[in-house]
Design an enzyme around this catalytic site. Structure first.
Site, PDB file in Angstrom:
ATOM      1  N   ASN A   1       0.071 -58.211 -49.936  1.00 41.51           N
ATOM      2  CA  ASN A   1      -0.202 -58.540 -48.536  1.00 41.51           C
ATOM      3  C   ASN A   1      -1.670 -58.346 -48.183  1.00 41.51           C
ATOM      4  OD1 ASN A   1       2.546 -59.010 -47.935  1.00 41.51           O
ATOM      5  ND2 ASN A   1       2.882 -56.851 -47.444  1.00 41.51           N
TER       6      ASN A   1
ATOM      7  N   ASP B   1      -3.714 -56.694 -45.269  1.00 38.83           N
ATOM      8  CA  ASP B   1      -3.509 -55.737 -44.177  1.00 38.83           C
ATOM      9  C   ASP B   1      -4.557 -55.947 -43.094  1.00 38.83           C
ATOM     10  OD1 ASP B   1      -1.439 -54.648 -45.598  1.00 38.83           O
ATOM     11  OD2 ASP B   1      -2.488 -52.801 -46.155  1.00 38.83           O
TER      12      ASP B   1
ATOM     13  N   GLY C   1      -0.026 -54.415 -49.427  1.00 35.87           N
ATOM     14  CA  GLY C   1       1.266 -54.779 -50.010  1.00 35.87           C
ATOM     15  C   GLY C   1       1.683 -53.690 -50.976  1.00 35.87           C
TER      16      GLY C   1
ATOM     17  N   GLY D   1       3.552 -53.476 -53.650  1.00 40.84           N
ATOM     18  CA  GLY D   1       3.392 -53.744 -55.072  1.00 40.84           C
ATOM     19  C   GLY D   1       1.940 -53.748 -55.486  1.00 40.84           C
ATOM     20  N   ALA D   2       1.112 -54.451 -54.722  1.00 35.77           N
ATOM     21  CA  ALA D   2      -0.312 -54.539 -55.033  1.00 35.77           C
ATOM     22  C   ALA D   2      -0.978 -53.170 -54.945  1.00 35.77           C
ATOM     23  CB  ALA D   2      -0.997 -55.520 -54.088  1.00 35.77           C
TER      24      ALA D   2
ATOM     25  N   GLU E   1      10.080 -55.023 -50.967  1.00 34.13           N
ATOM     26  CA  GLU E   1       9.423 -55.945 -50.038  1.00 34.13           C
ATOM     27  C   GLU E   1       9.420 -57.381 -50.560  1.00 34.13           C
ATOM     28  OE1 GLU E   1       6.315 -53.298 -47.382  1.00 34.13           O
ATOM     29  OE2 GLU E   1       5.525 -54.362 -49.127  1.00 34.13           O
TER      30      GLU E   1
ATOM     31  N   ASN F   1      10.923 -41.219 -49.375  1.00 35.78           N
ATOM     32  CA  ASN F   1      10.339 -40.259 -48.442  1.00 35.78           C
ATOM     33  C   ASN F   1      11.418 -39.787 -47.476  1.00 35.78           C
ATOM     34  OD1 ASN F   1      10.646 -42.256 -46.459  1.00 35.78           O
ATOM     35  ND2 ASN F   1       8.504 -42.868 -46.525  1.00 35.78           N
TER      36      ASN F   1
ATOM     37  N   ASP G   1      -5.823 -41.633 -42.967  1.00 38.77           N
ATOM     38  CA  ASP G   1      -5.014 -42.855 -43.011  1.00 38.77           C
ATOM     39  C   ASP G   1      -3.872 -42.654 -43.992  1.00 38.77           C
ATOM     40  OD1 ASP G   1      -3.962 -45.394 -43.137  1.00 38.77           O
ATOM     41  OD2 ASP G   1      -5.683 -46.295 -44.136  1.00 38.77           O
TER      42      ASP G   1
ATOM     43  N   ASP H   1       2.461 -45.286 -51.905  1.00 36.21           N
ATOM     44  CA  ASP H   1       2.160 -46.187 -53.018  1.00 36.21           C
ATOM     45  C   ASP H   1       1.242 -45.516 -54.032  1.00 36.21           C
ATOM     46  OD1 ASP H   1       3.657 -48.141 -51.749  1.00 36.21           O
ATOM     47  OD2 ASP H   1       1.926 -48.930 -50.657  1.00 36.21           O
TER      48      ASP H   1
END
Length: 320
Positions: free
Chosen positions: A11, A13, A39, A41-42, A140, A184, A246, A252
């Site tokens: 994605n 962002d 994203g 996966g990325a 996703e 989580n 952040d 991820d």
């Protein structure tokens, strides 16, 4: 060749920093906006690459400017893009993210080209992947693609890690193919009904997962640490307290670090400790991918914080 294969979302962002979130019907002025690669996966694939691992990314992006930026980002970070599909009929996936001064965030995801990833794409990729030790997947992208990836990985003897996000996309069938699940607190509650506020709660959740077929789990409790459950044995991982800027991409970075350590033969406890360090460092920096640390930055962080560090491939401690 690649140590880790990641199958998942890619994605762009759009990140807005604000002092507070607007109410329904309210217009407010934010602080600033960033356009960042993202994203799940990325993010995870990039985390692995920055930590020194070779990694295949299997996913789908549009033939648009956002897709160009994301493809270039993979190249810059050393992610193998041989199995990144580009499609005409979908725009590249996008996440609209707002972050407040506490580093908490809200996120609206438009899946776009991520929905174009098919079982056939997965089979094509895995017909050429023979050397990966670990598969890392999330939810996703279409479930059929996730399941197909897990099936193909099992055929090749790969260790399958499922990051169950978003939790509403997780099915018992997907859980059945996972060697390890890493939810989580929010995901754990959605999947088990248990609100994890203590180690005892985390243990109960891990037992729940075991009953439905997942023998190994790491229940993440954010600032309260995490619980590793491995075939009946438990180990509590102490949290690393930092000032967060952040939290987008923290999970991820954790999953990517975990995959790297497991690919190098670390046990789940040492892998989880390493992942906790990487996740702590990530939240001190802006950007789901831009904030991902390199292995050299992890070394420096451990020296400054005087924390035990399980380096990928060999154990060592920093002043401990």
């Amino acid at each position: 060749m690649a140590d880790v294969t990641v199958v998942g979302s890619i994605n762009m962002d759009i990140v807005a920093l604000t002092n507070h979130y607007p109410q329904h019907g309210e217009t407010i002025f934010g602080e600033r906006m960033e356009l960042l690669a993202g994203g799940k996966g990325a993010n995870q694939a990039t985390a692995c690459a920055r930590l020194g691992k070779s990694v295949y990314m299997v996913g789908s992006i549009g033939q648009d400017s956002h897709g160009d930026i994301l493809y270039d980002s993979f190249q810059t970070n050393g992610v193998n893009t041989a199995f990144v599909k580009r499609v005409k009929d979908y725009s590249t996936g996008c996440a609209i993210i707002t972050i407040d001064p506490t580093a908490e965030n809200t996120m609206l995801v438009l899946r776009g080209a991520n929905d174009a990833l098919t079982k056939e794409d997965i089979r094509h990729a895995f017909s050429q992947i023979s050397d990966s030790k670990v598969l890392l997947v999330q939810m996703e992208i279409p479930e059929e693609a996730v399941i197909e990836a897990m099936i193909e990985a099992k055929k090749k003897g790969m260790y399958v890690i499922l990051d169950p996000a978003p939790a509403e996309g997780v099915t018992e069938r997907a859980l059945g193919y996972a060697d390890l699940i890493v939810p989580n607190r929010q995901e754990t509650k959605q999947l088990t009904g248990i609100d994890v506020v203590s180690v005892d709660d985390a243990f109960k959740a891990a037992k729940y997962f075991e009953l439905i077929g997942v023998k190994n789990s790491i229940i993440k409790m954010a600032e309260k640490g995490s619980l590793v459950y491995q075939e009946g044995k438990i180990e509590f991982i102490e949290p690393i307290t930092v000032k967060a800027l952040d939290t987008v991409g923290a999970g991820d970075s954790y999953a990517g670090a975990l995959a790297c350590a497991i690919a190098d033969g670390e046990n789940l406890v040492s892998a989880a400790r390493f992942a906790s360090i990487v996740g702590a460092l990530k939240v001190t920096r802006l950007g789901a991918q831009a904030g991902l640390p390199t292995i050299e930055e992890v070394d420096k962080f451990c020296e400054e914080w005087d924390v035990i560090y399980y380096q990928i491939g060999e154990r060592k401690s920093s002043h401990a």
